[in-house]
Scaffold this active site. Structure first.
Site, PDB file in Angstrom:
ATOM      1  CB  THR A 179     -14.865 -56.638-122.910  1.00 15.98           C
ATOM      2  OG1 THR A 179     -15.693 -56.685-121.761  1.00 15.98           O
ATOM      3  CG2 THR A 179     -15.205 -57.808-123.797  1.00 15.98           C
ATOM      4  CB  SER A 228     -23.600 -60.902-124.838  1.00 16.69           C
ATOM      5  OG  SER A 228     -22.486 -60.070-125.135  1.00 16.69           O
ATOM      6  CE1 TYR A 267     -18.641 -55.336-127.200  1.00 17.65           C
ATOM      7  CE2 TYR A 267     -19.231 -56.134-125.011  1.00 17.65           C
ATOM      8  CZ  TYR A 267     -18.402 -55.394-125.840  1.00 17.65           C
ATOM      9  OH  TYR A 267     -17.328 -54.728-125.311  1.00 17.65           O
ATOM     10  CG  HIS A 268     -19.315 -59.758-123.409  1.00 16.89           C
ATOM     11  ND1 HIS A 268     -20.628 -59.487-123.095  1.00 16.89           N
ATOM     12  CD2 HIS A 268     -18.574 -58.914-122.651  1.00 16.89           C
ATOM     13  CE1 HIS A 268     -20.677 -58.514-122.179  1.00 16.89           C
ATOM     14  NE2 HIS A 268     -19.438 -58.153-121.885  1.00 16.89           N
ATOM     15  CE  LYS A 327     -15.108 -55.004-127.621  1.00 22.14           C
ATOM     16  NZ  LYS A 327     -14.395 -53.877-128.201  1.00 22.14           N
TER      17      LYS A 327
HETATM   18  P1  NAD Z   1     -19.402 -46.102-127.801  1.00 20.93           P
HETATM   19  O1  NAD Z   1     -20.454 -46.864-128.528  1.00 20.93           O
HETATM   20  O2  NAD Z   1     -19.811 -44.879-127.060  1.00 20.93           O
HETATM   21  O3  NAD Z   1     -18.230 -45.693-128.828  1.00 20.93           O
HETATM   22  C1  NAD Z   1     -17.841 -46.489-129.916  1.00 20.93           C
HETATM   23  C2  NAD Z   1     -17.710 -45.568-131.126  1.00 20.93           C
HETATM   24  O4  NAD Z   1     -17.304 -46.343-132.254  1.00 20.93           O
HETATM   25  C3  NAD Z   1     -19.041 -44.904-131.488  1.00 20.93           C
HETATM   26  O5  NAD Z   1     -18.884 -43.501-131.579  1.00 20.93           O
HETATM   27  C4  NAD Z   1     -19.412 -45.529-132.841  1.00 20.93           C
HETATM   28  O6  NAD Z   1     -20.107 -44.629-133.688  1.00 20.93           O
HETATM   29  C5  NAD Z   1     -18.058 -45.939-133.385  1.00 20.93           C
HETATM   30  N1  NAD Z   1     -18.124 -47.070-134.319  1.00 20.93           N
HETATM   31  C6  NAD Z   1     -18.737 -48.262-134.143  1.00 20.93           C
HETATM   32  N2  NAD Z   1     -18.575 -49.038-135.228  1.00 20.93           N
HETATM   33  C7  NAD Z   1     -17.826 -48.323-136.116  1.00 20.93           C
HETATM   34  C8  NAD Z   1     -17.335 -48.597-137.412  1.00 20.93           C
HETATM   35  N3  NAD Z   1     -17.592 -49.749-138.049  1.00 20.93           N
HETATM   36  N4  NAD Z   1     -16.594 -47.648-138.027  1.00 20.93           N
HETATM   37  C9  NAD Z   1     -16.331 -46.453-137.424  1.00 20.93           C
HETATM   38  N5  NAD Z   1     -16.784 -46.148-136.191  1.00 20.93           N
HETATM   39  C10 NAD Z   1     -17.528 -47.077-135.547  1.00 20.93           C
HETATM   40  O7  NAD Z   1     -18.662 -47.138-126.848  1.00 20.93           O
HETATM   41  P2  NAD Z   1     -17.673 -46.872-125.615  1.00 20.93           P
HETATM   42  O8  NAD Z   1     -18.423 -47.093-124.369  1.00 20.93           O
HETATM   43  O9  NAD Z   1     -16.938 -45.620-125.822  1.00 20.93           O
HETATM   44  O10 NAD Z   1     -16.693 -48.103-125.782  1.00 20.93           O
HETATM   45  C11 NAD Z   1     -15.550 -48.007-126.604  1.00 20.93           C
HETATM   46  C12 NAD Z   1     -14.829 -49.346-126.670  1.00 20.93           C
HETATM   47  O11 NAD Z   1     -14.455 -49.764-125.369  1.00 20.93           O
HETATM   48  C13 NAD Z   1     -15.687 -50.450-127.255  1.00 20.93           C
HETATM   49  O12 NAD Z   1     -14.879 -51.239-128.107  1.00 20.93           O
HETATM   50  C14 NAD Z   1     -16.120 -51.251-126.053  1.00 20.93           C
HETATM   51  O13 NAD Z   1     -16.322 -52.582-126.385  1.00 20.93           O
HETATM   52  C15 NAD Z   1     -14.952 -51.063-125.102  1.00 20.93           C
HETATM   53  N6  NAD Z   1     -15.367 -51.156-123.686  1.00 20.93           N
HETATM   54  C16 NAD Z   1     -16.305 -50.283-123.184  1.00 20.93           C
HETATM   55  C17 NAD Z   1     -16.674 -50.388-121.847  1.00 20.93           C
HETATM   56  C18 NAD Z   1     -17.705 -49.487-121.219  1.00 20.93           C
HETATM   57  O14 NAD Z   1     -18.085 -49.729-120.051  1.00 20.93           O
HETATM   58  N7  NAD Z   1     -18.198 -48.452-121.907  1.00 20.93           N
HETATM   59  C19 NAD Z   1     -16.070 -51.373-121.039  1.00 20.93           C
HETATM   60  C20 NAD Z   1     -15.133 -52.238-121.596  1.00 20.93           C
HETATM   61  C21 NAD Z   1     -14.782 -52.118-122.934  1.00 20.93           C
HETATM   62  N1  USQ Z   2     -26.831 -55.153-114.277  1.00 16.99           N
HETATM   63  C1  USQ Z   2     -27.808 -55.046-113.303  1.00 16.99           C
HETATM   64  N2  USQ Z   2     -28.711 -54.039-113.415  1.00 16.99           N
HETATM   65  C2  USQ Z   2     -28.678 -53.139-114.426  1.00 16.99           C
HETATM   66  C3  USQ Z   2     -27.681 -53.245-115.422  1.00 16.99           C
HETATM   67  C4  USQ Z   2     -26.770 -54.269-115.317  1.00 16.99           C
HETATM   68  O1  USQ Z   2     -27.865 -55.844-112.361  1.00 16.99           O
HETATM   69  O2  USQ Z   2     -29.556 -52.246-114.450  1.00 16.99           O
HETATM   70  C5  USQ Z   2     -25.812 -56.225-114.177  1.00 16.99           C
HETATM   71  C6  USQ Z   2     -25.744 -57.172-115.366  1.00 16.99           C
HETATM   72  O3  USQ Z   2     -26.621 -58.248-115.205  1.00 16.99           O
HETATM   73  C7  USQ Z   2     -24.278 -57.587-115.344  1.00 16.99           C
HETATM   74  C8  USQ Z   2     -23.557 -56.384-114.758  1.00 16.99           C
HETATM   75  O4  USQ Z   2     -24.561 -55.591-114.135  1.00 16.99           O
HETATM   76  O5  USQ Z   2     -24.092 -58.653-114.475  1.00 16.99           O
HETATM   77  C9  USQ Z   2     -22.826 -55.538-115.786  1.00 16.99           C
HETATM   78  O6  USQ Z   2     -23.737 -55.122-116.783  1.00 16.99           O
HETATM   79  P1  USQ Z   2     -23.452 -53.804-117.667  1.00 16.99           P
HETATM   80  O7  USQ Z   2     -24.624 -53.603-118.566  1.00 16.99           O
HETATM   81  O8  USQ Z   2     -23.025 -52.697-116.799  1.00 16.99           O
HETATM   82  O9  USQ Z   2     -22.152 -54.255-118.459  1.00 16.99           O
HETATM   83  P2  USQ Z   2     -21.925 -55.278-119.657  1.00 16.99           P
HETATM   84  O10 USQ Z   2     -23.162 -55.705-120.302  1.00 16.99           O
HETATM   85  O11 USQ Z   2     -21.011 -56.339-119.171  1.00 16.99           O
HETATM   86  O12 USQ Z   2     -21.176 -54.360-120.707  1.00 16.99           O
HETATM   87  C10 USQ Z   2     -20.399 -53.208-120.347  1.00 16.99           C
HETATM   88  C11 USQ Z   2     -20.124 -52.432-121.639  1.00 16.99           C
HETATM   89  C12 USQ Z   2     -19.297 -53.321-122.568  1.00 16.99           C
HETATM   90  C13 USQ Z   2     -18.042 -53.799-121.858  1.00 16.99           C
HETATM   91  C14 USQ Z   2     -18.386 -54.498-120.547  1.00 16.99           C
HETATM   92  C15 USQ Z   2     -17.153 -54.783-119.704  1.00 16.99           C
HETATM   93  O13 USQ Z   2     -21.355 -52.061-122.252  1.00 16.99           O
HETATM   94  O14 USQ Z   2     -18.940 -52.578-123.721  1.00 16.99           O
HETATM   95  O15 USQ Z   2     -17.358 -54.691-122.672  1.00 16.99           O
HETATM   96  O16 USQ Z   2     -19.183 -53.596-119.735  1.00 16.99           O
HETATM   97  S1  USQ Z   2     -17.259 -56.354-118.902  1.00 16.99           S
HETATM   98  O17 USQ Z   2     -18.505 -56.402-118.148  1.00 16.99           O
HETATM   99  O18 USQ Z   2     -16.118 -56.469-118.066  1.00 16.99           O
HETATM  100  O19 USQ Z   2     -17.264 -57.344-119.951  1.00 16.99           O
END
Ligand code: NAD
Ligand code: USQ
Length: 389
Positions: free
Chosen positions: A144, A179, A181-182, A185
């Site tokens: 991420t 966070s 979470y971050h 990664k």
């Molecule tokens: P998502 O939660 O919709 O999909 C993740 C999937 O992985 C889910 O279906 C979940 O059931 C499965 N999973 C989680 N833990 C598992 C485990 N231990 N074993 C098997 N399956 C498991 O998330 P997404 O939005 O599709 O994101 C996918 C990936 O991309 C994530 O790694 C996330 O960090 C990354 N990512 C997402 C975004 C975004 O904006 N959605 C942005 C940047 C990075």
């Molecule tokens: N934000 C608002 N209002 C909202 C929701 C979010 O102002 O209603 C702001 C947050 O404060 C933040 C930004 O928007 O500054 C992004 O928040 P987000 O919830 O859209 O994204 P984030 O928490 O960073 O996480 C999402 C995905 C995560 C991925 C990440 C990419 O859930 O899996 O890793 O985007 S990145 O942001 O580049 O790390």
């Protein structure tokens, strides 16, 4: 190629599996359905209804004539992970399967520990399975952009040339995530780089920005192929949330000043980036990093684009920021690697946002208004979301 998509039931994993299958690859998906369980835990659901994985896979076979193999299991269970890799014998493993919501990881100790255990241990099991079963397998891992945070220097693609007291080295780019979470990664990235350096694994770490959009050419072919669309304050991402808020006539919830800037990417580009990374593997021993984003916007700019694209009236509400993040900061990201491999980005456009308004309009009756407001606060020890042990 034989490509195993971990997390293949998720928002991005499912459309990626369809795209790869459509491009002629032999695809399998794996998932433990954890994401569907978080919905139950939080009392929310995807705005767009989604079918069970088996129905999706059957629908794809019906529509395309192509088969996607499915595995149900948890990557944290090493036996399951090894058995699956032995059975499918992939050339590439695309790893999406992690708990991905920053707010979820900040609810309380239990959710922070779960997130890091699930993500870090699952990823380690995948690395060990590759090393022991077939070190030729290319690991394409979703990282991420939030690993880097918002440093006061340009963000390079994973590595930084450093000169210190007259000596030079190429080092992993310093990380300042926002966070638990971050942070998970960041831990994954370090573990994978170590695997490349020590065992000669080949890996691509894709530091992806915030994804927006809900449809790809493949998911549009049948309603049973739809991917999820989250709007709640835990799993909904910013642009997707703003679109739904506009359609519902709710104010757009800008956190703080809205001057915080993020890299973003269209879901159609996400699936294409995965194809490009898979078809152009890293070398043995190489830890290759791409910044998978196409544009940067401040949150306030995103709110403006959404408001200006909508026909009706839209208001913006600045909420006290529930997170701890810099509001005024420098942000300049290098993201040329995937473009050099052939990515032609879909930049944020009114047309895309208008099509998202259409999706949101069709399913707005499924929204639970209470799930829209943020409840998890980074600084507070007694967030209403906290569940104790
Ligand atoms: P998502 O939660 O919709 O999909 C993740 C999937 O992985 C889910 O279906 C979940 O059931 C499965 N999973 C989680 N833990 C598992 C485990 N231990 N074993 C098997 N399956 C498991 O998330 P997404 O939005 O599709 O994101 C996918 C990936 O991309 C994530 O790694 C996330 O960090 C990354 N990512 C997402 C975004 C975004 O904006 N959605 C942005 C940047 C990075
Ligand atoms: N934000 C608002 N209002 C909202 C929701 C979010 O102002 O209603 C702001 C947050 O404060 C933040 C930004 O928007 O500054 C992004 O928040 P987000 O919830 O859209 O994204 P984030 O928490 O960073 O996480 C999402 C995905 C995560 C991925 C990440 C990419 O859930 O899996 O890793 O985007 S990145 O942001 O580049 O790390």
């Amino acid at each position: 190629m034989r490509i195993l998509v971990l997390g293949g039931d998720g928002y991005l994993g499912w459309p990626t599996a369809l795209h790869l299958s459509d491009c002629g690859h032999d695809v399998a998906v794996a998932d433990n359905m954890a994401r569907r369980a978080y919905d139950h835990e939080m009392g929310v659901q995807s705005l767009v209804p989604i079918e069970p994985l088996q129905v999706r896979v059957d629908a794809w076979r019906e529509v395309s004539g192509k088969t996607i193999t499915s595995y149900y299991g948890d990557l944290v269970d090493a036996e399951f992970t090894y058995a699956m890799v032995r059975d499918f014998r992939p050339d590439t493993i695309v790893h999406f399967a992690e708990q991905r919501a920053a707010p979820y990881s900040m609810i309380d100790r239990k959710h922070a520990v779960y997130t890091q255990q699930n993500n870090v241990v699952g990823n380690l099991n995948v690395m060990f399975a590759i090393q022991e079963i077939d070190p030729e397998i290319h690991l394409v891992k979703l990282g991420t952009m939030g690993e880097y945070g918002t440093p006061n220097i340009d963000i390079e693609e994973g590595w930084l040339e450093v000169e210190h007291k007259g000596r030079k080295d190429r080092m992993l780019f310093p990380k300042k995530p926002g966070s638990f979470y971050h942070l998970s990664k960041v831990h994954d990235s370090h573990n994978i780089e170590f695997g490349c350096r020590i065992w000669g694994l080949r890996a691509t770490d894709l530091n992806q920005g915030v994804v927006y959009g809900q449809e790809t050419p493949q998911t549009k072919r049948d309603p049973r192929l739809a991917t999820r669309f989250d709007y709640d304050a835990i799993f909904g991402t910013v642009l997707n949330r703003f679109v739904i808020q506009a359609v519902l006539g709710h104010p757009l919830t800008v956190y703080g000043s809205g001057t915080q800037t993020r890299g973003i990417i269209d879901i159609r580009d996400t699936v294409e980036c995965i194809r490009l990374a898979s078809e152009n593997p890293a070398e043995r021993g190489e830890f290759r990093v791409f910044n998978q984003m196409t544009e940067s916007f401040s949150v306030e700019e995103i709110a403006k684009v959404v408001a200006n694209s909508y026909d009706g009236s839209v208001t913006v509400e600045h909420l006290d920021n529930p997170r701890v993040e810099q509001s005024e900061h420098y942000y300049n990201v290098v993201h040329t690697g995937l473009v050099e491999l052939g990515l032609e980005p879909h930049l944020l456009s009114n047309t895309l946002i208008e099509s998202l308004f259409g999706v949101a309009e069709s399913f707005k009756h499924r929204v639970d208004d209470a799930a829209m407001r943020p409840t998890v606060k980074w600084r507070e020890a007694s967030s209403p979301m906290r569940t104790g042990d």
